[in-house]
Motif scaffolding. Structure first.
Motif, short mmCIF file in Angstrom:
data_model
loop_
_atom_site.label_atom_id
_atom_site.label_comp_id
_atom_site.label_asym_id
_atom_site.label_seq_id
_atom_site.Cartn_x
_atom_site.Cartn_y
_atom_site.Cartn_z
N VAL A 101 -17.73 -39.85 1.33
CA VAL A 101 -17.29 -40.88 0.40
C VAL A 101 -18.17 -40.91 -0.85
CG1 VAL A 101 -17.14 -43.38 0.05
CG2 VAL A 101 -16.17 -42.37 2.09
N LEU A 102 -19.47 -40.83 -0.64
CA LEU A 102 -20.38 -40.85 -1.79
C LEU A 102 -20.16 -39.65 -2.71
CD1 LEU A 102 -23.69 -41.98 0.00
CD2 LEU A 102 -22.19 -43.37 -1.47
N ALA A 103 -19.93 -38.48 -2.11
CA ALA A 103 -19.69 -37.28 -2.92
C ALA A 103 -18.38 -37.39 -3.68
CB ALA A 103 -19.69 -36.05 -2.01
N HIS A 104 -17.32 -37.85 -3.00
CA HIS A 104 -16.02 -37.99 -3.66
C HIS A 104 -16.04 -39.08 -4.72
CE1 HIS A 104 -13.67 -35.13 -1.38
NE2 HIS A 104 -14.01 -35.66 -0.23
N ASN A 105 -16.80 -40.15 -4.47
CA ASN A 105 -16.84 -41.25 -5.42
C ASN A 105 -17.49 -40.83 -6.74
OD1 ASN A 105 -16.36 -44.11 -6.00
ND2 ASN A 105 -18.59 -44.29 -5.99
N LYS A 106 -18.45 -39.91 -6.66
CA LYS A 106 -19.07 -39.41 -7.89
C LYS A 106 -18.05 -38.72 -8.79
CE LYS A 106 -23.77 -38.73 -6.08
NZ LYS A 106 -24.81 -37.74 -5.73
N LYS A 107 -17.01 -38.18 -8.18
CA LYS A 107 -15.95 -37.52 -8.93
C LYS A 107 -14.78 -38.46 -9.25
CE LYS A 107 -17.02 -33.05 -6.80
NZ LYS A 107 -16.51 -31.92 -5.98
N GLY A 108 -14.93 -39.73 -8.86
CA GLY A 108 -13.90 -40.72 -9.12
C GLY A 108 -12.64 -40.53 -8.32
N ALA A 109 -12.75 -39.88 -7.14
CA ALA A 109 -11.56 -39.54 -6.37
C ALA A 109 -11.17 -40.59 -5.34
CB ALA A 109 -11.76 -38.19 -5.67
N VAL A 110 -12.07 -41.53 -5.02
CA VAL A 110 -11.78 -42.53 -3.98
C VAL A 110 -10.92 -43.65 -4.56
CG1 VAL A 110 -12.77 -44.16 -2.34
CG2 VAL A 110 -13.95 -42.00 -2.82
N ASP A 111 -9.82 -43.96 -3.89
CA ASP A 111 -8.96 -45.06 -4.30
C ASP A 111 -9.41 -46.34 -3.59
OD1 ASP A 111 -6.85 -46.93 -4.72
OD2 ASP A 111 -5.45 -45.27 -5.09
N TRP A 112 -10.24 -47.11 -4.29
CA TRP A 112 -10.82 -48.31 -3.67
C TRP A 112 -9.80 -49.40 -3.45
CZ3 TRP A 112 -15.34 -47.89 -1.42
CH2 TRP A 112 -16.21 -46.87 -1.83
N ASP A 113 -8.73 -49.41 -4.22
CA ASP A 113 -7.66 -50.40 -3.99
C ASP A 113 -7.01 -50.19 -2.64
OD1 ASP A 113 -8.05 -51.70 -6.40
OD2 ASP A 113 -6.60 -50.44 -7.49
N ALA A 150 -6.16 -38.50 -1.57
CA ALA A 150 -5.92 -38.88 -0.17
C ALA A 150 -7.10 -38.46 0.71
CB ALA A 150 -4.63 -38.24 0.33
N VAL A 151 -7.59 -37.24 0.52
CA VAL A 151 -8.73 -36.75 1.31
C VAL A 151 -9.97 -37.60 1.06
CG1 VAL A 151 -10.33 -34.82 1.59
CG2 VAL A 151 -7.87 -34.38 1.47
N ALA A 152 -10.23 -37.92 -0.20
CA ALA A 152 -11.39 -38.74 -0.56
C ALA A 152 -11.29 -40.14 0.04
CB ALA A 152 -11.53 -38.82 -2.07
N THR A 153 -10.12 -40.74 -0.06
CA THR A 153 -9.94 -42.10 0.45
C THR A 153 -9.96 -42.13 1.97
OG1 THR A 153 -8.59 -42.55 -1.51
CG2 THR A 153 -8.46 -44.14 0.28
N ALA A 154 -9.44 -41.08 2.59
CA ALA A 154 -9.45 -41.00 4.05
C ALA A 154 -10.86 -40.94 4.60
CB ALA A 154 -8.65 -39.80 4.52
N ALA A 155 -11.79 -40.38 3.82
CA ALA A 155 -13.20 -40.41 4.25
C ALA A 155 -13.68 -41.85 4.37
CB ALA A 155 -14.06 -39.63 3.25
N GLY A 156 -13.20 -42.71 3.46
CA GLY A 156 -13.50 -44.13 3.56
C GLY A 156 -12.89 -44.75 4.80
N PHE A 157 -11.67 -44.34 5.14
CA PHE A 157 -11.05 -44.79 6.39
C PHE A 157 -11.97 -44.45 7.56
CE2 PHE A 157 -6.20 -44.65 5.27
CZ PHE A 157 -6.42 -45.59 4.29
N GLY A 158 -12.58 -43.24 7.51
CA GLY A 158 -13.44 -42.81 8.60
C GLY A 158 -14.61 -43.75 8.83
N VAL A 159 -15.23 -44.21 7.74
CA VAL A 159 -16.34 -45.17 7.86
C VAL A 159 -15.85 -46.47 8.48
CG1 VAL A 159 -18.12 -46.46 6.62
CG2 VAL A 159 -17.47 -44.16 5.83
N ILE A 160 -14.72 -46.96 7.99
CA ILE A 160 -14.17 -48.24 8.47
C ILE A 160 -13.78 -48.17 9.94
CG2 ILE A 160 -12.27 -49.87 8.16
CD1 ILE A 160 -12.21 -48.98 5.19
N ILE A 161 -13.32 -47.00 10.38
CA ILE A 161 -12.95 -46.81 11.78
C ILE A 161 -14.19 -46.66 12.66
CG2 ILE A 161 -11.91 -45.15 13.41
CD1 ILE A 161 -9.92 -44.47 11.04
N ALA A 162 -15.13 -45.84 12.22
CA ALA A 162 -16.24 -45.45 13.09
C ALA A 162 -17.27 -46.55 13.30
CB ALA A 162 -16.91 -44.19 12.54
#
Length: 274
Positions: A74-86, A184-196
């Protein structure tokens, strides 16, 4: 104290498992959990740790590794602005609820039932990886309202029952709702944190009989497997990424889909006692 030979065998198996999971995650963009759970199962069983809660041990340890790898991703993808926080804010609460329910259900089931569930869901994921098309759509935007209220807990619930992060269910779901694949891949990494995170907290309180758990296990999380696999995936995931840029990963996804389907079928076979 456990025998030195047993610890050496466990170390060797876990190093190989972590290396393979990292390469596949980087190469194919699949979560390591889909590989880790069956690998942990065979490793722990080979080392003599069976019992009715073996799958819970595998699920919990896999999810613990996902906390580290998903946060890093998530941190790596967020640096590239790829995470959809909404999407994360809207879907996060439902995913957490589903993950908590998943822990409660998984804790109550025997290994054979969890094997069967892993087998069935693994075949579904394998079929999508092998036969899915990027142009398939269920809608133009991620759903809200009642659809989100149903789908978000389902993502968390099913992911915990398989010991995986957000990629295997989250990426296809977002792609079907017209989210660009990199987003989708970047945001799904965020899903992983929320799940785990909530699921691992729950699994830490699960009581497993001492004779059925490997050394250095807290609740259902084996700290040895967690530490080794995290270290190895950190090393080998970049290798997989380099391979992905050097070759076309699409045919490899088809091969992995076949491999995953065979692993899932074998889990089903063991679940029914064949």
């Amino acid at each position: 104290m456990p025998e030195t030979m047993l610890l050496a065998q466990m170390l060797g198996l876990l190093l190989a498992i972590g290396a393979l999971a990292g390469v596949l995650a980087g190469l194919l963009g699949v979560g390591g959990g889909i590989v880790l759970v069956p690998a942990f199962f065979y490793a722990f069983q080979t080392l003599g740790y069976g019992g009715p809660q073996l799958m819970q041990l595998c699920l919990a340890t896999s999810l613990a590794t996902i906390i580290v790898t998903s946060v890093r991703s998530v941190l790596a993808h967020n640096k590239k602005g790829a995470v959809d926080w909404d999407i994360l804010r809207g879907w996060g609460p439902g995913i957490v609820v589903g993950a908590i329910i998943g822990v409660l259900v998984a804790s109550a089931l025997r290994t054979e039932a969890l094997q069967a569930l892993f087998g069935i869901l693994g075949m579904v994921i394998g079929a999508y990886l092998g036969l899915g098309r990027s142009e398939w759509r269920l809608g133009d935007v991620m759903p809200g309202g009642i659809k989100r209220a149903i789908l978000s807990p389902a993502v968390g619930f099913l992911s915990v029952l398989m010991g995986i992060g957000g990629g295997s269910f989250g990426v296809p779901l977002m792609s079907l709702y017209n989210t660009p694949i990199h987003r989708a891949v970047a945001t799904a990494a965020g899903f992983g944190v929320i799940i785990a995170v909530p699921s691992v907290i729950g699994f830490l309180f699960l009581d497993i009989a001492p004779e059925h758990r490997p050394p250095l296990t807290i609740g259902a999380v084996n700290l040895v497997a967690f530490g080794i696999v995290v270290a190895m995936t950190m090393i080998t995931a970049p290798w997989g990424v380099k391979l992905a840029h050097a070759m076309d990963p699409k045919p490899l996804k088809r091969v992995f889909a076949v491999f995953l389907t065979l692993v899932a079928l074998n889990m089903l076979r063991k679940a029914v006692g064949l």
